[in-house]
Design a protein around this motif. Structure first.
Motif, PDB file in Angstrom:
ATOM      1  N   GLU A 117      -2.721  -4.658   1.825  1.00 40.35           N
ATOM      2  CA  GLU A 117      -2.309  -3.246   1.807  1.00 40.35           C
ATOM      3  C   GLU A 117      -0.866  -3.113   2.283  1.00 40.35           C
ATOM      4  OE1 GLU A 117      -6.558  -1.048   2.863  1.00 40.35           O
ATOM      5  OE2 GLU A 117      -5.090  -1.422   4.444  1.00 40.35           O
ATOM      6  N   GLY A 118      -0.178  -2.164   1.693  1.00 42.81           N
ATOM      7  CA  GLY A 118       1.086  -1.738   2.270  1.00 42.81           C
ATOM      8  C   GLY A 118       0.799  -0.825   3.452  1.00 42.81           C
ATOM      9  N   GLU A 119       1.610  -0.941   4.517  1.00 45.43           N
ATOM     10  CA  GLU A 119       1.302  -0.226   5.768  1.00 45.43           C
ATOM     11  C   GLU A 119       2.486   0.619   6.208  1.00 45.43           C
ATOM     12  OE1 GLU A 119      -0.205  -1.324  10.303  1.00 45.43           O
ATOM     13  OE2 GLU A 119      -0.617  -2.677   8.620  1.00 45.43           O
ATOM     14  N   LEU A 120       2.166   1.806   6.699  1.00 48.01           N
ATOM     15  CA  LEU A 120       3.160   2.742   7.224  1.00 48.01           C
ATOM     16  C   LEU A 120       2.842   3.024   8.678  1.00 48.01           C
ATOM     17  CD1 LEU A 120       5.525   4.796   6.871  1.00 48.01           C
ATOM     18  CD2 LEU A 120       3.769   6.462   6.152  1.00 48.01           C
ATOM     19  N   LEU A 121       3.847   2.893   9.547  1.00 49.34           N
ATOM     20  CA  LEU A 121       3.679   3.161  10.982  1.00 49.34           C
ATOM     21  C   LEU A 121       4.468   4.404  11.345  1.00 49.34           C
ATOM     22  CD1 LEU A 121       3.622   0.707  13.909  1.00 49.34           C
ATOM     23  CD2 LEU A 121       5.312   2.553  13.971  1.00 49.34           C
ATOM     24  N   MET A 122       3.805   5.307  12.062  1.00 57.31           N
ATOM     25  CA  MET A 122       4.447   6.563  12.445  1.00 57.31           C
ATOM     26  C   MET A 122       4.136   6.844  13.909  1.00 57.31           C
ATOM     27  SD  MET A 122       3.725   8.982   9.117  1.00 57.31           S
ATOM     28  CE  MET A 122       4.753  10.285   9.813  1.00 57.31           C
ATOM     29  N   GLY A 123       5.177   7.010  14.724  1.00 52.57           N
ATOM     30  CA  GLY A 123       5.028   7.344  16.132  1.00 52.57           C
ATOM     31  C   GLY A 123       6.089   8.311  16.573  1.00 52.57           C
ATOM     32  N   SER A 124       6.040   8.659  17.861  1.00 44.05           N
ATOM     33  CA  SER A 124       7.009   9.628  18.382  1.00 44.05           C
ATOM     34  C   SER A 124       8.422   9.060  18.435  1.00 44.05           C
ATOM     35  CB  SER A 124       6.587  10.089  19.780  1.00 44.05           C
ATOM     36  OG  SER A 124       6.475   8.963  20.654  1.00 44.05           O
ATOM     37  N   SER A 125       8.534   7.729  18.630  1.00 39.96           N
ATOM     38  CA  SER A 125       9.865   7.122  18.728  1.00 39.96           C
ATOM     39  C   SER A 125      10.037   5.927  17.801  1.00 39.96           C
ATOM     40  CB  SER A 125      10.124   6.669  20.173  1.00 39.96           C
ATOM     41  OG  SER A 125       9.148   5.708  20.570  1.00 39.96           O
ATOM     42  N   ASN A 126       9.096   5.724  16.911  1.00 35.75           N
ATOM     43  CA  ASN A 126       9.196   4.559  16.029  1.00 35.75           C
ATOM     44  C   ASN A 126       8.567   4.884  14.679  1.00 35.75           C
ATOM     45  OD1 ASN A 126       9.704   1.991  15.099  1.00 35.75           O
ATOM     46  ND2 ASN A 126       8.063   1.016  16.268  1.00 35.75           N
ATOM     47  N   VAL A 127       9.238   4.470  13.645  1.00 38.82           N
ATOM     48  CA  VAL A 127       8.748   4.604  12.269  1.00 38.82           C
ATOM     49  C   VAL A 127       9.049   3.290  11.573  1.00 38.82           C
ATOM     50  CG1 VAL A 127       8.934   5.824  10.070  1.00 38.82           C
ATOM     51  CG2 VAL A 127       9.143   7.089  12.217  1.00 38.82           C
ATOM     52  N   GLY A 128       8.069   2.784  10.833  1.00 39.76           N
ATOM     53  CA  GLY A 128       8.287   1.512  10.167  1.00 39.76           C
ATOM     54  C   GLY A 128       7.358   1.317   8.988  1.00 39.76           C
ATOM     55  N   VAL A 129       7.640   0.285   8.215  1.00 37.34           N
ATOM     56  CA  VAL A 129       6.821  -0.076   7.058  1.00 37.34           C
ATOM     57  C   VAL A 129       6.524  -1.562   7.133  1.00 37.34           C
ATOM     58  CG1 VAL A 129       7.683   1.758   5.554  1.00 37.34           C
ATOM     59  CG2 VAL A 129       8.865  -0.450   5.649  1.00 37.34           C
ATOM     60  N   GLY A 130       5.423  -1.959   6.487  1.00 34.14           N
ATOM     61  CA  GLY A 130       5.049  -3.367   6.490  1.00 34.14           C
ATOM     62  C   GLY A 130       3.850  -3.599   5.581  1.00 34.14           C
ATOM     63  N   ALA A 131       3.068  -4.602   5.917  1.00 34.22           N
ATOM     64  CA  ALA A 131       1.903  -4.951   5.100  1.00 34.22           C
ATOM     65  C   ALA A 131       0.860  -5.604   6.002  1.00 34.22           C
ATOM     66  CB  ALA A 131       2.292  -5.896   3.965  1.00 34.22           C
ATOM     67  N   ASN A 132      -0.403  -5.555   5.550  1.00 35.56           N
ATOM     68  CA  ASN A 132      -1.477  -6.227   6.279  1.00 35.56           C
ATOM     69  C   ASN A 132      -2.332  -7.025   5.304  1.00 35.56           C
ATOM     70  OD1 ASN A 132      -3.911  -4.629   5.383  1.00 35.56           O
ATOM     71  ND2 ASN A 132      -2.752  -2.961   6.336  1.00 35.56           N
ATOM     72  N   LEU A 133      -2.926  -8.089   5.823  1.00 33.82           N
ATOM     73  CA  LEU A 133      -3.786  -8.973   5.042  1.00 33.82           C
ATOM     74  C   LEU A 133      -5.100  -9.148   5.800  1.00 33.82           C
ATOM     75  CD1 LEU A 133      -4.483 -11.143   2.865  1.00 33.82           C
ATOM     76  CD2 LEU A 133      -3.305 -12.807   4.345  1.00 33.82           C
ATOM     77  N   THR A 134      -6.217  -8.960   5.106  1.00 33.68           N
ATOM     78  CA  THR A 134      -7.546  -9.144   5.689  1.00 33.68           C
ATOM     79  C   THR A 134      -8.343 -10.093   4.811  1.00 33.68           C
ATOM     80  OG1 THR A 134      -7.534  -6.917   6.638  1.00 33.68           O
ATOM     81  CG2 THR A 134      -9.673  -8.007   6.418  1.00 33.68           C
ATOM     82  N   VAL A 135      -8.954 -11.091   5.428  1.00 32.87           N
ATOM     83  CA  VAL A 135      -9.845 -12.028   4.738  1.00 32.87           C
ATOM     84  C   VAL A 135     -11.235 -11.824   5.326  1.00 32.87           C
ATOM     85  CG1 VAL A 135     -10.359 -14.416   4.178  1.00 32.87           C
ATOM     86  CG2 VAL A 135      -7.974 -13.660   4.350  1.00 32.87           C
ATOM     87  N   LEU A 136     -12.168 -11.357   4.490  1.00 36.02           N
ATOM     88  CA  LEU A 136     -13.504 -10.990   4.950  1.00 36.02           C
ATOM     89  C   LEU A 136     -14.530 -11.507   3.942  1.00 36.02           C
ATOM     90  CD1 LEU A 136     -14.700  -9.447   7.339  1.00 36.02           C
ATOM     91  CD2 LEU A 136     -14.630  -7.376   5.964  1.00 36.02           C
ATOM     92  N   PRO A 137     -14.893 -12.796   4.015  1.00 35.93           N
ATOM     93  CA  PRO A 137     -15.804 -13.359   3.008  1.00 35.93           C
ATOM     94  C   PRO A 137     -17.235 -12.861   3.111  1.00 35.93           C
ATOM     95  CG  PRO A 137     -15.321 -14.973   4.705  1.00 35.93           C
ATOM     96  CD  PRO A 137     -14.440 -13.793   4.980  1.00 35.93           C
ATOM     97  N   GLY A 144      -4.350  -9.757   9.768  1.00 31.13           N
ATOM     98  CA  GLY A 144      -3.027  -9.857  10.368  1.00 31.13           C
ATOM     99  C   GLY A 144      -2.095  -8.870   9.689  1.00 31.13           C
ATOM    100  N   SER A 145      -1.104  -8.382  10.407  1.00 31.27           N
ATOM    101  CA  SER A 145      -0.169  -7.414   9.836  1.00 31.27           C
ATOM    102  C   SER A 145       1.218  -7.630  10.421  1.00 31.27           C
ATOM    103  CB  SER A 145      -0.634  -5.974  10.098  1.00 31.27           C
ATOM    104  OG  SER A 145      -0.614  -5.695  11.486  1.00 31.27           O
ATOM    105  N   ALA A 146       2.191  -7.190   9.666  1.00 35.50           N
ATOM    106  CA  ALA A 146       3.586  -7.240  10.104  1.00 35.50           C
ATOM    107  C   ALA A 146       4.251  -5.925   9.738  1.00 35.50           C
ATOM    108  CB  ALA A 146       4.322  -8.404   9.449  1.00 35.50           C
ATOM    109  N   VAL A 147       4.875  -5.271  10.733  1.00 38.05           N
ATOM    110  CA  VAL A 147       5.512  -3.968  10.525  1.00 38.05           C
ATOM    111  C   VAL A 147       6.941  -4.040  11.072  1.00 38.05           C
ATOM    112  CG1 VAL A 147       5.451  -1.501  11.026  1.00 38.05           C
ATOM    113  CG2 VAL A 147       3.312  -2.752  10.671  1.00 38.05           C
TER     114      VAL A 147
END
Length: 239
Positions: A117-137, A144-147
């Motif tokens: 998934e593409g990920e969006l982070l929104m906070g009072s003092s921080n805004v960012g974009v990134g992605a997350n990966l989930t492996v669920l067999p 895991g995610s990186a923003v």
């Protein structure tokens, strides 16, 4: 003396003849007319002719096949037959899918195992974009995610749990983990909703929402799959 002996023999013969006639008179001859069949298929049979003892024998009617028509399966365990909720259905891509309540359904063949998934982070003092990966067999897996935000980058890692059973119409996940920022540790938790498996192990339709706490700041995270991201991008471009 001889006459007396002859007289006694005659009396004995007459007595035996009378007794034999009485036995024959009391006996009943059983023929086809003595068998009575009523509406309940009950047959009266005289087991002891002299005693005239009646024994009822009840014959049960033939029962219908309660199991119904036979069911046949293909090599993958799918029920062959007409489409519908009971026997499964054929999707638009021509692939036959089992019904939801099929006894061979399991988590690994009902749901996808890879989620990006593409990920969006929104906070009072921080805004960012990134992605997350989930492996669920199956039931348990990891994510895991990186923003990358204006206040620095952070990385998350932790376990993921599938909440749905094989018969659920949606795939629900719960994930939580540690967050590593610039010289700070935090925590993250969230919930993901995805559609069941359509083609392959990769899920193209999912959304997630979580909460991230890092360095005293609490942020919200929102994730969408590549398919959903493409749809949202097209809609934003059109409007």
């Amino acid at each position: 003396m001889k006459r007396l002996t002859i007289l006694m023999a005659l009396l004995l013969t007459v007595s035996l003849s009378a007794m034999a006639q009485d036995v024959v008179r009391d006996s009943v001859t059983v023929g086809t007319d003595s068998l009575a069949v009523d509406d309940n298929d009950t047959i009266d049979v005289e087991e002891n002719v002299i005693g005239a003892k009646q024994v009822q024998q009840r014959h049960k009617a033939k029962e219908a096949n309660v199991l119904g028509a036979p069911v046949y399966y293909d090599l993958h365990g799918n029920v062959l037959g007409e489409g519908g909720a009971a026997s499964g259905k054929t999707s638009a891509d021509g692939v036959y899918h089992r019904p939801k309540h099929h006894y061979l359904n399991s988590l690994d063949n009902r749901y996808s195992s890879i989620f990006v998934e593409g990920e969006l982070l929104m906070g009072s003092s921080n805004v960012g974009v990134g992605a997350n990966l989930t492996v669920l067999p199956n039931r348990w897996g990891g994510y895991g995610s990186a923003v990358f935000g204006v206040d620095g980058s952070n990385f998350s890692l932790g376990p993921a749990l599938r909440l749905s059973g094989p018969e659920s119409s949606m795939d629900w996940h719960l994930y939580c983990g540690l967050v590593l920022g610039e010289r700070h540790l935090g925590a993250e938790g969230g919930l993901r909703m995805a559609l069941p498996k359509v083609r392959g192990e990769f899920c193209w339709t999912s959304v997630s929402m979580g909460v991230l706490a890092l360095n005293g700041d609490v942020c919200m995270t929102f994730g969408v799959s590549l398919d959903m991201l493409a749809v949202l991008s097209i809609m934003a471009w059109l409007y």
